[in-house]
Enzyme design. Structure first.
Site, PDB file in Angstrom:
ATOM      1  N   ASN A  71       0.866  -1.179   0.000  1.00 23.74           N
ATOM      2  CA  ASN A  71       0.000   0.000   0.000  1.00 23.74           C
ATOM      3  C   ASN A  71       0.901   1.227   0.000  1.00 23.74           C
ATOM      4  O   ASN A  71       1.445   1.606   1.027  1.00 23.74           O
ATOM      5  CB  ASN A  71      -0.899  -0.030   1.255  1.00 23.74           C
ATOM      6  CG  ASN A  71      -1.813   1.175   1.318  1.00 23.74           C
ATOM      7  OD1 ASN A  71      -1.862   1.973   0.375  1.00 23.74           O
ATOM      8  ND2 ASN A  71      -2.544   1.317   2.415  1.00 23.74           N
ATOM      9  N   SER A  95       3.402  -1.776  10.634  1.00 17.26           N
ATOM     10  CA  SER A  95       4.840  -1.816  10.927  1.00 17.26           C
ATOM     11  C   SER A  95       5.477  -3.167  10.602  1.00 17.26           C
ATOM     12  O   SER A  95       6.350  -3.638  11.332  1.00 17.26           O
ATOM     13  CB  SER A  95       5.106  -1.440  12.391  1.00 17.26           C
ATOM     14  OG  SER A  95       4.695  -0.110  12.632  1.00 17.26           O
ATOM     15  N   GLY A 117       2.486   2.547  10.932  1.00 12.70           N
ATOM     16  CA  GLY A 117       3.455   3.635  10.777  1.00 12.70           C
ATOM     17  C   GLY A 117       4.175   4.032  12.053  1.00 12.70           C
ATOM     18  O   GLY A 117       4.789   5.090  12.127  1.00 12.70           O
ATOM     19  N   GLU A 165      -5.417  -4.744  10.749  1.00 11.12           N
ATOM     20  CA  GLU A 165      -4.448  -3.664  10.929  1.00 11.12           C
ATOM     21  C   GLU A 165      -4.787  -2.883  12.200  1.00 11.12           C
ATOM     22  O   GLU A 165      -5.615  -1.956  12.146  1.00 11.12           O
ATOM     23  CB  GLU A 165      -4.496  -2.698   9.743  1.00 11.12           C
ATOM     24  CG  GLU A 165      -4.021  -3.284   8.440  1.00 11.12           C
ATOM     25  CD  GLU A 165      -3.460  -2.211   7.507  1.00 11.12           C
ATOM     26  OE1 GLU A 165      -2.321  -2.360   7.077  1.00 11.12           O
ATOM     27  OE2 GLU A 165      -4.154  -1.216   7.235  1.00 11.12           O
ATOM     28  N   HIS A 188      -9.735   1.170   4.801  1.00 14.21           N
ATOM     29  CA  HIS A 188      -8.480   1.395   5.526  1.00 14.21           C
ATOM     30  C   HIS A 188      -8.743   2.394   6.660  1.00 14.21           C
ATOM     31  O   HIS A 188      -9.520   3.336   6.492  1.00 14.21           O
ATOM     32  CB  HIS A 188      -7.409   1.933   4.573  1.00 14.21           C
ATOM     33  CG  HIS A 188      -6.043   1.904   5.165  1.00 14.21           C
ATOM     34  ND1 HIS A 188      -5.628   2.828   6.102  1.00 14.21           N
ATOM     35  CD2 HIS A 188      -5.005   1.046   5.001  1.00 14.21           C
ATOM     36  CE1 HIS A 188      -4.392   2.545   6.469  1.00 14.21           C
ATOM     37  NE2 HIS A 188      -3.987   1.459   5.815  1.00 14.21           N
ATOM     38  N   LYS A 213       0.055   4.179  -0.422  1.00 15.42           N
ATOM     39  CA  LYS A 213      -0.651   5.355   0.125  1.00 15.42           C
ATOM     40  C   LYS A 213      -0.406   6.566  -0.784  1.00 15.42           C
ATOM     41  O   LYS A 213      -0.370   6.415  -2.001  1.00 15.42           O
ATOM     42  CB  LYS A 213      -0.227   5.590   1.574  1.00 15.42           C
ATOM     43  CG  LYS A 213      -0.438   4.340   2.439  1.00 15.42           C
ATOM     44  CD  LYS A 213      -0.290   4.568   3.903  1.00 15.42           C
ATOM     45  CE  LYS A 213      -0.480   3.250   4.645  1.00 15.42           C
ATOM     46  NZ  LYS A 213      -0.397   3.362   6.096  1.00 15.42           N
TER      47      LYS A 213
HETATM   48  P1  13P Z   1       2.962   0.618   7.779  1.00 12.27           P
HETATM   49  O1  13P Z   1       3.504  -0.654   7.209  1.00 12.27           O
HETATM   50  O2  13P Z   1       3.663   1.848   7.308  1.00 12.27           O
HETATM   51  O3  13P Z   1       2.806   0.534   9.266  1.00 12.27           O
HETATM   52  O4  13P Z   1       1.464   0.788   7.196  1.00 12.27           O
HETATM   53  C1  13P Z   1       0.578  -0.265   7.311  1.00 12.27           C
HETATM   54  C2  13P Z   1      -0.625   0.050   6.520  1.00 12.27           C
HETATM   55  O5  13P Z   1      -1.406   0.905   6.879  1.00 12.27           O
HETATM   56  C3  13P Z   1      -0.820  -0.691   5.267  1.00 12.27           C
HETATM   57  O6  13P Z   1      -2.099  -0.474   4.772  1.00 12.27           O
END
Ligand code: 13P
Length: 253
Positions: free
Chosen positions: A9, A214, A173, A167, A95, A11
């Protein structure tokens, strides 16, 4: 065993040029691989270019969101039909960042899941609790509720697939993933919720459970041992060729 799936992802990150370069590298690294499924979810604006790059490879394309109608006066939205046109196969739905910043509700998630399946796209349904909910010991209830609402009235027939991404919001993050044993507990809740909705054969063969939050090269192997886990939804680490490579290599091997 179901094929492990690694969903990147991206983003709202990277420039057009950087996205093309990273896609090309991922294709070079994994384009011929068939043991592990790789799905790249760039911002909408890069989908067409990436579809071209991934053509004739095993890398698949995913969108980060979708609208629930097929066509019409819905300014700014992208429909499942439009995604189908460019060979997109997966869509991330619900999400936590969309739930938080764009007021996406369980009802909207449910409509998007239905629209995807109606159009031959595989939904990646995201569920997960906040830190506050975890501290109140409500994680299982929250996840059960979110998934129940997302699946309301959703039938799965023939080869239709679902991916459920657990998640925990507080792990996204932050560099602080959940303990694999705690993830195991919630995955068990997710699995039971699915069994309440669908026959066991469908749960086993058509639905994959994945974890996000993470995920890094140094923790992915521990998660690979978690029961029922079949992949990862990777944010930050999917933006770096080497980190993503390591995660794919070290997991579920
Ligand atoms: P991170 O891997 O940056 O923690 O993000 C996870 C996420 O939100 C994937 O959709």
């Amino acid at each position: 065993m179901v094929k492990p799936i690694f969903i990147a992802n991206w983003k709202m990150n990277l420039t057009l040029k950087e996205r093309v370069a990273l896609a090309q590298q991922i294709k070079d690294d994994w384009g011929k691989n068939t043991d592990k499924e790789i799905v790249i979810c760039p911002p909408f604006i890069s989908l067409v270019q990436l579809a071209e790059i991934f053509k004739n490879s095993h890398i698949k394309l995913g969108a980060q969101d979708v609208f629930w109608e097929e066509t019409g006066a819905y300014t700014g939205e992208i429909s499942p039909l439009i995604l189908k046109e460019i060979d997109c196969q997966y869509v991330i739905i619900g999400h936590s960042e969309r739930r938080q910043y764009l007021a996406e509700t369980d009802e909207m998630v449910n409509k998007k899941v239905a629209a995807c399946l109606d159009n031959g796209l595989t939904p990646i349904i995201c569920v997960g609790e906040s830190l506050e909910q975890r501290q109140r010991n409500d994680s299982a209830t929250v996840v059960h509720w979110q998934l129940n609402r997302a699946l309301e009235g959703i039938e799965l027939v023939d080869n239709e697939q679902l991916v459920i991404a657990y998640e925990p919001i507080w792990a996204i993050g932050t560099g602080r993933p959940i303990e694999p044993s705690d993830a195991q507990e919630i995955l068990q809740v997710i699995r039971q919720t699915l069994i309440d909705h669908y026959p066991l054969t469908i749960v086993n063969n058509n639905i994959r459970l994945i974890y996000g939050g993470s995920v890094e090269p140094d923790n992915c192997a521990d998660f690979s041992a978690v029961d029922y886990l079949a992949g990862f939804l990777v944010g930050g680490a999917s933006l770096k060729r080497e980190l993503f490579n390591q995660i794919v290599k070290l997991s579920f091997s």
